[in-house]
Write a protein that holds these residues in place. Structure first.
Motif, PDB file in Angstrom:
ATOM      1  N   THR A  56       0.832  -1.205   0.000  1.00  0.00           N
ATOM      2  CA  THR A  56       0.000   0.000   0.000  1.00  0.00           C
ATOM      3  C   THR A  56       0.864   1.251   0.000  1.00  0.00           C
ATOM      4  N   ALA A  57       1.893   1.270   0.829  1.00  0.00           N
ATOM      5  CA  ALA A  57       2.796   2.427   0.873  1.00  0.00           C
ATOM      6  C   ALA A  57       3.467   2.636  -0.483  1.00  0.00           C
ATOM      7  N   LEU A  58       3.932   1.553  -1.098  1.00  0.00           N
ATOM      8  CA  LEU A  58       4.595   1.651  -2.402  1.00  0.00           C
ATOM      9  C   LEU A  58       3.629   2.142  -3.478  1.00  0.00           C
ATOM     10  N   ASP A  59       2.395   1.658  -3.442  1.00  0.00           N
ATOM     11  CA  ASP A  59       1.370   2.094  -4.398  1.00  0.00           C
ATOM     12  C   ASP A  59       1.090   3.583  -4.237  1.00  0.00           C
ATOM     13  N   LEU A  79       0.233  -3.624 -10.127  1.00  0.00           N
ATOM     14  CA  LEU A  79       1.267  -3.296  -9.142  1.00  0.00           C
ATOM     15  C   LEU A  79       2.102  -4.541  -8.906  1.00  0.00           C
ATOM     16  N   LYS A  80       3.394  -4.428  -9.112  1.00  0.00           N
ATOM     17  CA  LYS A  80       4.307  -5.539  -8.826  1.00  0.00           C
ATOM     18  C   LYS A  80       5.195  -5.119  -7.668  1.00  0.00           C
ATOM     19  N   THR A  81       5.182  -5.912  -6.604  1.00  0.00           N
ATOM     20  CA  THR A  81       5.975  -5.619  -5.415  1.00  0.00           C
ATOM     21  C   THR A  81       7.021  -6.711  -5.228  1.00  0.00           C
ATOM     22  N   ILE A  82       8.240  -6.292  -4.923  1.00  0.00           N
ATOM     23  CA  ILE A  82       9.323  -7.224  -4.612  1.00  0.00           C
ATOM     24  C   ILE A  82       9.786  -6.909  -3.197  1.00  0.00           C
ATOM     25  N   ALA A 108       5.105   4.096 -13.079  1.00  0.00           N
ATOM     26  CA  ALA A 108       5.884   4.639 -11.964  1.00  0.00           C
ATOM     27  C   ALA A 108       6.572   3.507 -11.215  1.00  0.00           C
ATOM     28  N   GLU A 109       7.590   3.884 -10.448  1.00  0.00           N
ATOM     29  CA  GLU A 109       8.329   2.952  -9.593  1.00  0.00           C
ATOM     30  C   GLU A 109       8.401   3.558  -8.205  1.00  0.00           C
ATOM     31  N   SER A 110       8.604   2.709  -7.205  1.00  0.00           N
ATOM     32  CA  SER A 110       8.798   3.226  -5.850  1.00  0.00           C
ATOM     33  C   SER A 110       9.722   2.303  -5.071  1.00  0.00           C
ATOM     34  N   ILE A 111      10.278   2.867  -4.020  1.00  0.00           N
ATOM     35  CA  ILE A 111      11.206   2.133  -3.150  1.00  0.00           C
ATOM     36  C   ILE A 111      10.909   2.521  -1.711  1.00  0.00           C
ATOM     37  N   LEU A 112      11.049   1.568  -0.809  1.00  0.00           N
ATOM     38  CA  LEU A 112      10.827   1.801   0.611  1.00  0.00           C
ATOM     39  C   LEU A 112      12.055   1.323   1.373  1.00  0.00           C
ATOM     40  N   CYS A 113      12.623   2.209   2.214  1.00  0.00           N
ATOM     41  CA  CYS A 113      13.826   1.892   2.992  1.00  0.00           C
ATOM     42  C   CYS A 113      13.522   2.052   4.482  1.00  0.00           C
ATOM     43  N   ASN A 114      14.247   1.300   5.301  1.00  0.00           N
ATOM     44  CA  ASN A 114      14.082   1.435   6.752  1.00  0.00           C
ATOM     45  C   ASN A 114      14.945   2.578   7.283  1.00  0.00           C
ATOM     46  N   GLU A 115      14.950   2.737   8.596  1.00  0.00           N
ATOM     47  CA  GLU A 115      15.705   3.829   9.229  1.00  0.00           C
ATOM     48  C   GLU A 115      17.194   3.760   8.925  1.00  0.00           C
ATOM     49  N   LYS A 117      18.463   3.011   6.118  1.00  0.00           N
ATOM     50  CA  LYS A 117      18.584   3.222   4.674  1.00  0.00           C
ATOM     51  C   LYS A 117      18.758   1.913   3.904  1.00  0.00           C
ATOM     52  N   GLU A 118      18.300   0.804   4.498  1.00  0.00           N
ATOM     53  CA  GLU A 118      18.324  -0.489   3.815  1.00  0.00           C
ATOM     54  C   GLU A 118      17.018  -0.644   3.044  1.00  0.00           C
ATOM     55  N   GLU A 119      17.098  -1.058   1.789  1.00  0.00           N
ATOM     56  CA  GLU A 119      15.902  -1.259   0.983  1.00  0.00           C
ATOM     57  C   GLU A 119      15.130  -2.462   1.513  1.00  0.00           C
ATOM     58  N   VAL A 120      13.844  -2.291   1.763  1.00  0.00           N
ATOM     59  CA  VAL A 120      13.021  -3.410   2.228  1.00  0.00           C
ATOM     60  C   VAL A 120      12.040  -3.877   1.153  1.00  0.00           C
ATOM     61  N   ALA A 121      11.638  -2.987   0.242  1.00  0.00           N
ATOM     62  CA  ALA A 121      10.719  -3.379  -0.827  1.00  0.00           C
ATOM     63  C   ALA A 121      10.771  -2.349  -1.959  1.00  0.00           C
ATOM     64  N   VAL A 122      10.498  -2.836  -3.156  1.00  0.00           N
ATOM     65  CA  VAL A 122      10.405  -1.979  -4.344  1.00  0.00           C
ATOM     66  C   VAL A 122       9.149  -2.377  -5.106  1.00  0.00           C
ATOM     67  N   ALA A 123       8.658  -1.460  -5.935  1.00  0.00           N
ATOM     68  CA  ALA A 123       7.466  -1.759  -6.724  1.00  0.00           C
ATOM     69  C   ALA A 123       7.506  -1.025  -8.053  1.00  0.00           C
TER      70      ALA A 123
END
Length: 132
Positions: A56-59, A79-82, A108-115, A117-123
């Motif tokens: 949801t956050a990536l979307d 939506l494709k999430t990895i 569009a593309e998106s990326i989510l990182c933790n505190e 700065k490690e990537e946890v998911a991309v879409a």
């Protein structure tokens, strides 16, 4: 100041629009950045944030980035999430990027990182853009 979000609203966007940038030869790409606080109530029994919340956050990141380029309504049609790593409760930083936009379709593309700065998911997402 704006009113606080309702109690069930767990996404707390901050930051804003970054300058336009060139990307993979596709021309100008607009970015949208947000910061989220995802708490324990969105975690499973292993204390890991569930994939649906991350998706949801990536979307939303993809959709918000798309809105930097038009004012029409749009809807996610794919939506494709990895998932790259476990996401434990805490602060997350995300960025959405418009890859390409046409009259009725946007990508569009998106990326989510933790505190840390490690990537946890991309879409990656495809959107239908409505004319009105």
């Amino acid at each position: 100041p704006p009113p606080p979000p309702p109690p069930h609203f767990f996404f707390q966007p901050e930051d804003g629009i970054r300058p336009a940038q060139e990307s993979r030869g596709l021309g100008v790409v607009y970015k949208r950045q947000h910061k989220y606080k995802l708490v324990n109530r969105f975690a499973n029994r292993n204390n890991v944030i569930t994939g649906g919340i991350l998706s949801t956050a990536l979307d939303m990141l993809c959709g918000h980035a798309l809105h930097t380029m038009h004012d029409n309504k749009h809807a996610t049609i794919e939506l494709k999430t990895i998932f790259l790593a476990s996401a434990y409760p805490g602060l997350f930083y995300g960025e959405g990027n418009v890859v390409k936009i046409g009259k009725s379709i946007g990508f569009a593309e998106s990326i989510l990182c933790n505190e840390n700065k490690e990537e946890v998911a991309v879409a990656s997402a495809t959107f239908r853009i409505f004319s009105q």
